[in-house]
Motif scaffolding. Structure first.
Motif, short mmCIF file in Angstrom:
data_model
loop_
_atom_site.label_atom_id
_atom_site.label_comp_id
_atom_site.label_asym_id
_atom_site.label_seq_id
_atom_site.Cartn_x
_atom_site.Cartn_y
_atom_site.Cartn_z
N GLY A 166 8.89 16.61 -7.32
CA GLY A 166 9.35 17.62 -8.28
C GLY A 166 9.50 18.99 -7.64
N SER A 167 8.66 19.25 -6.62
CA SER A 167 8.72 20.57 -6.01
C SER A 167 10.04 20.77 -5.27
CB SER A 167 7.54 20.78 -5.06
OG SER A 167 7.61 19.88 -3.99
N PHE A 168 10.67 19.69 -4.84
CA PHE A 168 12.01 19.84 -4.25
C PHE A 168 12.98 20.33 -5.31
CE2 PHE A 168 10.16 16.93 -1.18
CZ PHE A 168 10.57 17.52 0.00
N LEU A 169 12.75 19.86 -6.53
CA LEU A 169 13.58 20.31 -7.64
C LEU A 169 13.39 21.81 -7.86
CD1 LEU A 169 15.21 18.16 -9.03
CD2 LEU A 169 13.73 18.35 -11.01
N ILE A 170 12.13 22.27 -7.70
CA ILE A 170 11.86 23.70 -7.85
C ILE A 170 12.68 24.49 -6.85
CG2 ILE A 170 10.09 25.48 -7.53
CD1 ILE A 170 8.11 23.71 -8.80
N TRP A 184 0.85 -1.20 0.00
CA TRP A 184 0.00 0.00 0.00
C TRP A 184 0.87 1.24 0.00
CZ3 TRP A 184 -0.80 4.30 3.00
CH2 TRP A 184 -1.99 5.02 2.75
N LEU A 185 1.91 1.20 0.84
CA LEU A 185 2.80 2.36 0.97
C LEU A 185 3.53 2.63 -0.33
CD1 LEU A 185 3.48 4.26 3.33
CD2 LEU A 185 5.62 2.99 3.58
N SER A 186 4.00 1.55 -0.97
CA SER A 186 4.75 1.74 -2.22
C SER A 186 3.86 2.35 -3.30
CB SER A 186 5.35 0.43 -2.69
OG SER A 186 4.33 -0.43 -3.11
N CYS A 187 2.58 1.96 -3.31
CA CYS A 187 1.65 2.54 -4.28
C CYS A 187 1.34 3.98 -3.91
CB CYS A 187 0.34 1.75 -4.31
SG CYS A 187 0.52 0.16 -5.10
N TYR A 188 1.13 4.18 -2.58
CA TYR A 188 0.76 5.51 -2.11
C TYR A 188 1.84 6.53 -2.44
CZ TYR A 188 -0.15 9.26 1.21
OH TYR A 188 -0.37 10.48 1.78
N LEU A 189 3.09 6.13 -2.25
CA LEU A 189 4.20 7.07 -2.44
C LEU A 189 4.55 7.30 -3.90
CD1 LEU A 189 6.59 6.16 0.50
CD2 LEU A 189 5.08 8.11 0.28
N THR A 190 3.91 6.56 -4.81
CA THR A 190 4.23 6.75 -6.23
C THR A 190 3.05 7.25 -7.03
OG1 THR A 190 3.80 4.40 -6.52
CG2 THR A 190 6.11 5.06 -6.33
N THR A 191 2.08 7.88 -6.34
CA THR A 191 0.97 8.46 -7.10
C THR A 191 1.45 9.71 -7.82
OG1 THR A 191 0.34 9.70 -5.16
CG2 THR A 191 -0.83 7.66 -5.52
N GLY A 192 0.62 10.16 -8.78
CA GLY A 192 1.00 11.33 -9.57
C GLY A 192 1.26 12.56 -8.71
N THR A 193 0.37 12.77 -7.72
CA THR A 193 0.55 13.96 -6.87
C THR A 193 1.84 13.86 -6.08
OG1 THR A 193 -0.98 12.85 -5.40
CG2 THR A 193 -1.81 14.75 -6.61
N HIS A 194 2.21 12.64 -5.71
CA HIS A 194 3.46 12.52 -4.97
C HIS A 194 4.66 12.87 -5.85
CE1 HIS A 194 1.54 10.75 -1.45
NE2 HIS A 194 2.66 11.07 -0.84
N PHE A 195 4.55 12.55 -7.15
CA PHE A 195 5.66 12.93 -8.03
C PHE A 195 5.74 14.45 -8.17
CE2 PHE A 195 5.85 8.46 -9.31
CZ PHE A 195 7.22 8.30 -9.15
N SER A 196 4.56 15.10 -8.12
CA SER A 196 4.59 16.57 -8.11
C SER A 196 5.30 17.06 -6.86
CB SER A 196 3.18 17.14 -8.13
OG SER A 196 2.45 16.59 -9.17
N LYS A 247 17.19 28.62 3.84
CA LYS A 247 16.10 28.61 4.82
C LYS A 247 14.98 29.56 4.44
CE LYS A 247 19.27 28.73 8.06
NZ LYS A 247 19.76 29.11 9.39
N ALA A 248 15.22 30.42 3.44
CA ALA A 248 14.15 31.33 3.01
C ALA A 248 13.30 30.71 1.92
CB ALA A 248 14.74 32.65 2.54
N THR A 249 13.75 29.59 1.33
CA THR A 249 13.01 29.03 0.19
C THR A 249 11.58 28.61 0.52
OG1 THR A 249 14.16 26.96 0.58
CG2 THR A 249 14.96 28.32 -1.21
N ILE A 277 3.64 29.97 -5.05
CA ILE A 277 4.24 28.95 -5.91
C ILE A 277 3.90 27.59 -5.31
CG2 ILE A 277 6.39 28.14 -6.95
CD1 ILE A 277 5.96 30.96 -7.68
N GLN A 278 3.66 26.60 -6.18
CA GLN A 278 3.36 25.26 -5.66
C GLN A 278 4.66 24.57 -5.29
OE1 GLN A 278 0.83 23.18 -8.34
NE2 GLN A 278 -0.87 24.56 -7.97
N ASP A 279 5.20 24.91 -4.13
CA ASP A 279 6.49 24.35 -3.73
C ASP A 279 6.27 23.20 -2.76
OD1 ASP A 279 5.66 25.66 -1.50
OD2 ASP A 279 7.70 26.17 -0.90
N ALA A 280 7.35 22.77 -2.13
CA ALA A 280 7.28 21.60 -1.26
C ALA A 280 6.30 21.80 -0.10
CB ALA A 280 8.68 21.30 -0.72
N VAL A 281 6.26 23.02 0.45
CA VAL A 281 5.35 23.26 1.57
C VAL A 281 3.90 23.10 1.12
CG1 VAL A 281 4.61 24.94 3.28
CG2 VAL A 281 7.00 24.83 2.62
N TYR A 282 3.61 23.64 -0.06
CA TYR A 282 2.25 23.53 -0.60
C TYR A 282 1.83 22.07 -0.72
CZ TYR A 282 -1.40 23.51 -4.18
OH TYR A 282 -2.54 23.29 -4.88
#
Lengths: 294, 280
Positions: free
Chosen positions: A31-35, A16-28, A211-213, A221-226
């Motif tokens: 990706g937000s860490f990349l931002i 369940w966890l492996s599926c949960y962590l690989t949903t589309g929203t999780h990839f977003s 620390k300001a990011t 912006i849809q960043d990691a916190v969002y």
């Protein structure tokens, strides 16, 4: 992602966890860490350039330019940086639209500020209303980068101005004695030597920038916190992956990400310091020289 | 509504006193100055209390960090690393989520004859929860400053203390403490300024503004959102904060002068020039 993820309700445990962590929203989310990283690596050089310009202006012999540079440096000390973030993100946006409005619609008669609204002609909208969502997002991100660069440029200007005046006067006089012009002394003697004096301040600034990011979130912006807030929130049975309020764990993940970033930066900056101290007329440089001789 | 009436209605709005609804029209300068100024009460509240309490924890942490005992040093190291290494913004979010987890109807402490109930709902409010985070945060940053100062106490001073037979508490109280404070003070002034700036984050992160009782920036963004004009309300916040910073610099400068009163200064002692003739 995986084949067995077709019916998430029937899964349990690790699957369940492996599926949960690989949903589309999780990839977003990932990706937000990349931002965040992109923001860091784009902002840092731009802010440094702003800072360099500010420091040079503050040392300029022309009084108006000097006041401009000094004012720019002073502005961040008295006012919380978040005020600037909130201010610039709207001010820049309106400023750009106002400028294009002046250029593209010179015979527009309606006032731009109508009571509580800011209205420019449709041709002056940036980005145009018809542009795809992606363009809007990139434009917003660009605004955020410029905002960060302005604020952190002021901090950097402070550091660089200090470093410029820390280069020993004798070094500059030697340059002058060899008949170099002021410009040559600046470029050949001062700039190469100032970095070691600027480095402690700049490394501090880098850590502050990291620390300001999360403030990107405030700028919309849809960043990691969002995404951490979105994904972590309570999900009822109508969702494919129902779970209670897990925001605590998501924020814990973010905390660890930032702690890692800080730690890695500290190690890298330590190395750079050691490299730059090489051959410098400072205590650290002297210690290296003695170590090499012995 | 005249300006004085506005001040009466909204001067203490951030504390929940006065008009219940925020202004819906006008948005003139008077309204903005009053409401943002009333929000500033919260910034001062957070800043002053966190700084005052954080000072003592910071000194303790600095001593623990500089200690040779590993069970003292390691926890202090980790505490400082976590609070200095992560964004305050995330710390607010995390703290809020943690505090919300506490049981709603209080913690029951069985004390033999009766049970003591400790309420927990108040810690999720900004005035307590955010203050706790700011307190721990500033303690971590200040600890690093004080540790640096402890390490740069001149060797000669410590040797002199040893020579006079000062040890333990007495050595700390009479030699290390005054010198540490004196050396750390300029950097600590900076930390104080930035802590006051950090208080503007409180209502922009995890902690909700109960009944729209927010800080200066909260009201400023309210106005900016309503009028879609950032050129009035944000400069007002900036103005208030510049005043606050100047007051802080002045206050800390006074303390600094007192801490350094025994140090020979380069500044020339000013004498009233006309005085000698009059006296004589």
């Amino acid at each position: 992602m995986f084949a067995y993820c077709a019916d998430p309700k029937s899964l349990e445990g690790l699957q369940w966890l492996s599926c949960y962590l690989t949903t589309g929203t999780h990839f977003s989310f990932y990706g937000s860490f990349l931002i965040v990283l992109v923001l860091l690596f784009v902002t840092a050089p731009v802010a440094l350039a702003f800072g360099f310009g500010g420091a040079m202006a503050a040392r300029s012999p022309a009084a108006p330019l000097r006041w401009l540079g000094k004012g720019y440096m002073a502005m961040v000390r008295g006012v919380p940086d978040i005020v600037f973030f909130l201010f610039f993100i709207i001010a820049l946006d309106q400023g750009f639209e106002w400028l294009t409005h002046q250029v593209r619609c010179p015979d527009w008669i309606d006032p731009i500020r109508q009571g509580l609204e800011f209205r420019v002609c449709p041709q002056a909208k940036i980005p145009p209303n018809t542009a795809p969502q992606m363009v809007h997002q990139i434009y917003n991100f660009g605004l955020a980068v410029v905002t960060f660069a302005i604020v952190f440029g002021a901090f950097a200007a402070n550091v660089l101005a200090g470093a410029m005046s820390a280069v020993p006067r004798a070094q500059l006089e030697t340059g002058e004695a060899y008949g170099m012009t002021q410009r040559q002394v600046f470029r050949r003697i001062m700039v190469p030597q100032m970095w070691i004096y600027a480095l402690p301040g700049l490394s501090n600034l880098w850590l502050i920038l990291i620390k300001a990011t999360p403030l990107l979130f405030i700028l919309g912006i849809q960043d990691a916190v969002y995404w951490a807030r979105e994904l972590g929130g309570f999900k009822s049975q109508t969702y494919s992956y129902p779970h209670p309020d897990w925001r605590l764990w998501y924020f814990l993940g973010l905390l660890i990400f930032y702690l890692l970033m800080t730690r890695i930066s500290e190690i890298v900056l330590d190395r750079i310091t050691r490299r730059l101290s090489h051959g410098q007329a400072t205590a650290a440089g002297e210690a290296q020289r003695k170590g090499a001789v012995a | 509504m005249s300006c004085w009436e506005t001040v009466q209605a909204y001067g203490l709005r951030s504390l929940g006193i006065g008009e219940r609804l925020l202004p819906r029209e006008g948005y003139d300068l008077c309204q903005q100055f009053t409401l943002i100024g009333s929000g500033l009460i919260w910034n001062i509240y957070f800043g002053v209390l966190a700084l005052a309490a954080g000072f003592f924890l910071a000194v303790g942490l600095a001593l623990a960090k500089g200690s040779s005992r590993i069970w003292l040093r390691k926890p202090a190291d980790w505490f400082v690393f976590v609070f200095r290494g992560s964004p305050l913004f995330i710390q607010f979010f995390l703290a809020y989520q943690l505090l919300v987890l506490l049981p709603k109807d209080g913690i029951q402490l069985p004390l033999g004859l009766f049970t003591l109930t400790i309420g927990t709902d108040w810690v999720t409010k900004a005035w307590a929860g955010a203050l706790l985070v700011l307190f721990l945060n500033t303690a971590a940053y200040s600890a690093e400053i004080f540790l640096g100062a402890l390490r740069s106490i001149p060797k000669g001073d410590l040797e002199a203390a040893d020579a006079y037979g000062l040890t333990g508490w007495k050595k700390f109280r009479r030699i290390q403490w005054p010198t540490m404070l004196r050396l750390a003070w300029p950097a600590y002034t900076n930390e104080a300024i930035f802590l006051f700036h950090a208080t503007t984050l409180v209502f922009f992160s995890g902690f909700p503004a109960f009944q729209q009782r927010g800080d200066a920036l909260y009201y400023a963004s309210y106005f900016a959102g309503k009028t879609f004009n950032p050129f009035v309300s944000y400069p007002i916040v900036a103005f208030y904060f510049i005043c606050l910073t100047l007051i802080l610099i002045w206050l800390f400068g006074r303390v600094n002068a007192r801490l350094n009163r025994h140090v020979p200064s380069n500044a020339r002692v000013r004498r009233a020039r006309l005085l000698p003739q009059i006296v004589r």
